[in-house]
Motif scaffolding. Structure first.
Motif, short mmCIF file in Angstrom:
data_model
loop_
_atom_site.label_atom_id
_atom_site.label_comp_id
_atom_site.label_asym_id
_atom_site.label_seq_id
_atom_site.Cartn_x
_atom_site.Cartn_y
_atom_site.Cartn_z
N ALA A 1 32.30 -26.99 -1.19
CA ALA A 1 31.51 -25.43 -1.00
C ALA A 1 31.29 -25.28 0.31
O ALA A 1 31.47 -24.04 0.92
CB ALA A 1 29.94 -25.57 -1.65
N GLY A 2 31.10 -26.16 1.22
CA GLY A 2 30.99 -25.95 2.70
C GLY A 2 32.23 -25.46 3.32
O GLY A 2 32.36 -24.51 4.19
N ALA A 3 33.49 -26.13 2.84
CA ALA A 3 34.89 -25.65 3.33
C ALA A 3 34.83 -24.08 2.89
O ALA A 3 35.59 -23.12 3.64
CB ALA A 3 35.78 -26.45 2.73
N GLU A 4 34.61 -23.73 1.67
CA GLU A 4 34.83 -22.25 1.37
C GLU A 4 34.05 -21.59 2.04
O GLU A 4 34.42 -20.32 2.34
CB GLU A 4 34.46 -22.16 -0.28
N ARG A 5 32.83 -21.82 2.29
CA ARG A 5 31.90 -20.81 3.39
C ARG A 5 32.41 -20.81 4.66
O ARG A 5 32.45 -19.68 5.12
CB ARG A 5 30.37 -21.37 3.43
N PHE A 6 32.97 -21.94 5.13
CA PHE A 6 33.34 -22.08 6.40
C PHE A 6 34.61 -21.13 6.62
O PHE A 6 34.88 -20.59 7.56
CB PHE A 6 33.63 -23.58 6.77
N ALA A 7 35.56 -21.21 5.40
CA ALA A 7 36.79 -20.40 5.54
C ALA A 7 36.39 -18.88 5.67
O ALA A 7 37.14 -18.13 6.15
CB ALA A 7 37.63 -20.57 4.43
N LEU A 8 35.25 -18.44 5.47
CA LEU A 8 34.77 -16.99 5.48
C LEU A 8 34.04 -16.78 6.63
O LEU A 8 33.32 -15.67 6.68
CB LEU A 8 33.99 -16.85 4.21
N GLY A 9 33.87 -17.75 7.48
CA GLY A 9 33.23 -17.47 8.95
C GLY A 9 31.75 -17.88 8.92
O GLY A 9 30.92 -17.41 9.80
N THR A 10 31.18 -18.51 7.96
CA THR A 10 29.95 -18.80 7.92
C THR A 10 29.52 -20.20 8.25
O THR A 10 30.22 -21.27 8.07
CB THR A 10 29.45 -18.72 6.25
N GLU A 11 28.33 -20.16 9.01
CA GLU A 11 28.07 -21.56 9.43
C GLU A 11 26.59 -21.34 9.66
O GLU A 11 25.77 -20.32 9.69
CB GLU A 11 28.57 -22.15 10.69
N ASN A 12 25.53 -22.58 9.69
CA ASN A 12 24.17 -22.50 9.93
C ASN A 12 23.83 -23.05 11.15
O ASN A 12 24.33 -23.70 12.03
CB ASN A 12 23.49 -23.27 8.62
N LYS A 13 22.48 -22.58 11.34
CA LYS A 13 21.87 -23.12 12.83
C LYS A 13 21.11 -24.49 12.51
O LYS A 13 21.11 -24.65 11.44
CB LYS A 13 20.68 -21.97 12.96
N LEU A 14 21.02 -25.13 13.49
CA LEU A 14 20.41 -26.60 13.28
C LEU A 14 18.90 -26.56 12.99
O LEU A 14 18.20 -27.33 12.58
CB LEU A 14 20.40 -27.32 14.48
N THR A 15 18.40 -25.15 12.90
CA THR A 15 16.96 -24.92 12.63
C THR A 15 17.00 -24.64 11.03
O THR A 15 15.83 -24.49 10.66
CB THR A 15 16.27 -23.88 13.07
N VAL A 16 17.99 -24.89 10.25
CA VAL A 16 17.76 -24.80 8.76
C VAL A 16 16.96 -25.60 8.08
O VAL A 16 17.11 -26.66 8.56
CB VAL A 16 19.31 -24.43 8.28
N ALA A 17 16.17 -25.03 7.28
CA ALA A 17 15.40 -25.79 6.64
C ALA A 17 15.57 -26.47 5.30
O ALA A 17 16.36 -25.71 4.62
CB ALA A 17 13.99 -25.09 6.26
N ALA A 18 15.24 -27.26 4.77
CA ALA A 18 15.52 -27.96 3.52
C ALA A 18 14.63 -27.42 2.44
O ALA A 18 13.56 -27.18 2.91
CB ALA A 18 14.96 -29.56 3.29
N ARG A 19 15.15 -27.06 1.29
CA ARG A 19 14.26 -26.57 0.22
C ARG A 19 14.21 -27.34 -1.02
O ARG A 19 15.32 -27.75 -1.47
CB ARG A 19 15.20 -25.27 -0.28
N PRO A 20 13.10 -27.57 -1.61
CA PRO A 20 12.97 -27.94 -2.93
C PRO A 20 13.39 -26.97 -4.00
O PRO A 20 13.77 -27.59 -5.00
CB PRO A 20 11.49 -28.45 -3.11
N ARG A 21 13.36 -25.93 -3.77
CA ARG A 21 13.87 -24.85 -4.60
C ARG A 21 14.82 -23.81 -4.02
O ARG A 21 14.37 -23.50 -3.00
CB ARG A 21 12.83 -24.22 -5.42
N TRP A 22 15.82 -23.50 -4.88
CA TRP A 22 16.80 -22.45 -4.07
C TRP A 22 17.43 -21.93 -5.03
O TRP A 22 18.67 -22.47 -5.38
CB TRP A 22 17.48 -23.34 -3.13
N PRO A 23 17.26 -20.95 -5.71
CA PRO A 23 17.97 -20.34 -6.90
C PRO A 23 19.41 -19.60 -6.12
O PRO A 23 19.43 -19.37 -5.16
CB PRO A 23 17.10 -19.22 -7.41
N LEU A 24 20.41 -19.70 -7.06
CA LEU A 24 21.70 -19.33 -6.69
C LEU A 24 21.54 -18.03 -6.34
O LEU A 24 22.57 -17.42 -5.54
CB LEU A 24 22.64 -19.65 -7.65
N ASP A 25 20.79 -17.25 -7.10
CA ASP A 25 20.69 -15.72 -6.85
C ASP A 25 19.87 -15.32 -5.60
O ASP A 25 19.57 -14.16 -5.52
CB ASP A 25 20.61 -15.02 -8.05
#
Length: 351
Positions: A316-340
């Protein structure tokens, strides 16, 4: 891509390579289950799970790199589950990924655990978009339309217990131990699935939602009425419960495939099944029947990739990375995170 998964009770890491054509190869996939740590409690204890991740994750990452024949400095990016899941465990994996990304100056990909499941069939079977996914696990039971990476539409889900959770609770009622899914399936093979007629909640409604709480209650009441249970009683209850679930899943899958056909006339219909419950043979048989009836292709990745693992997170990370996406180091962990969730869009950096 190094992938790290710690959302529940598996500590996992994997190296996956994605080439420019979009094909993937799993170079290593190391998973350490915590079943022994939690067996005495009849379920996952979040604090124990988090402590085990802390103890084992570094070793699991080292083993994944060793099996892939790579040095840590050779990976292009690092992906880790950022949710949903048990927040203590998610924090262990995501914080480790952040530390590695910062120290090695590598891109970080914060992956939605459910997206890992949703995209696995593209790694194993090269499935093209769009397709329908049925996710059935200990924590989730839902139909999702997968239009593309980061583009999901949830068509229905459980309004109470997830299917895997229902299996676990029925196993506990019948004193079968943990994990419940394999235990219920094993004893059900000796039972009569027609002996008890359990309710099929919501089945007369047009929506694609599930409800397993009432079914679980009916099983409990039947077990109490027969107590003390003989071995045959327990087997018949398990078989009747499993058969009821299979009918519900089969009916809902048929409705979902009909909706897919209406939305995409002429498009090849594909149903991808993910999650640990996909290993259940009775449910798999029901899905095979409904897909044959609707002229749809049933795709079930290898069971080791249906349950929680690091390869699905790396992919999933590779698929996103291929589209030019990456995250900041400030990204937060989430107990809930719906796909939509809107921030699942590939052009959004979650911070």
């Amino acid at each position: 891509m190094l992938g790290i998964e710690t959302s529940c009770d598996e500590t996992a890491a994997s190296i996956v390579v994605r080439d420019q054509s979009g094909r993937g190869v799993i170079r290593s996939n190391v998973v350490r289950s915590q079943l022994d740590e939690h067996a005495a409690f009849g379920g996952v204890v979040p604090e124990l799970a988090a402590r085990a991740h802390v103890e084992w994750l570094d070793h699991i990452i080292a083993q994944a790199l060793d099996e892939a024949g790579m040095e840590l400095s050779e990976v292009d990016a690092i992906a880790a589950t950022a949710g949903p899941g048990l927040i203590g465990g998610v924090l262990v994996g995501l914080t480790t990924a952040k530390a590695l990304a910062a120290s090695l100056d590598k891109p970080l990909l914060a992956v939605n655990h459910l997206e890992g499941h949703a995209l696995t069939a593209r790694l194993t079977n090269g499935v093209e978009f769009p397709y329908l996914m049925l996710l059935v696990s200990g924590g989730h039971s839902q139909f999702v339309l997968v239009r593309g990476v980061g583009d999901y539409e949830r068509w229905g889900g459980t309004i109470d217990d997830a299917l895997g959770e229902a299996f676990d609770k029925v196993a506990k009622l019948l004193s079968l131990g943990h994990p419940g899914g394999p235990a219920v399936e094993a004893i059900a093979k000796r039972g009569d699935p027609k002996r008890f007629k359990f309710p099929r909640p919501l089945l007369r409604e047009a929506r694609l939602d599930f409800s397993f709480s009432g079914l679980k209650t009916a099983v409990r009441l039947q077990a109490e009425a027969l107590a003390p249970l003989s071995d045959q009683d327990a087997a018949d209850i398990a078989a009747s419960f499993q058969d009821t679930v299979a009918v519900v899943i089969e009916t809902r899958a048929g409705q979902a495939l009909e909706k897919f056909a209406e939305l995409f006339p002429g498009q090849e219909k594909r149903l991808v099944v993910a999650g640990g419950v996909a290993a259940n043979q009775r449910i798999a048989a029901a899905l095979d029947v409904v897909c044959t009836k609707h002229d749809a292709q049933l795709i079930v990745p290898p069971i080791a990739l249906c349950t929680d693992n690091g390869a699905m997170i790396a992919w999933a990370g590779a698929e996103r990375f291929a589209l030019g996406t990456e995250n900041k180091l400030t990204v937060a962990a989430r107990p809930r995170w719906p796909l939509d969730d809107p921030d699942m869009n590939v052009n959004t950096n979650v911070s």
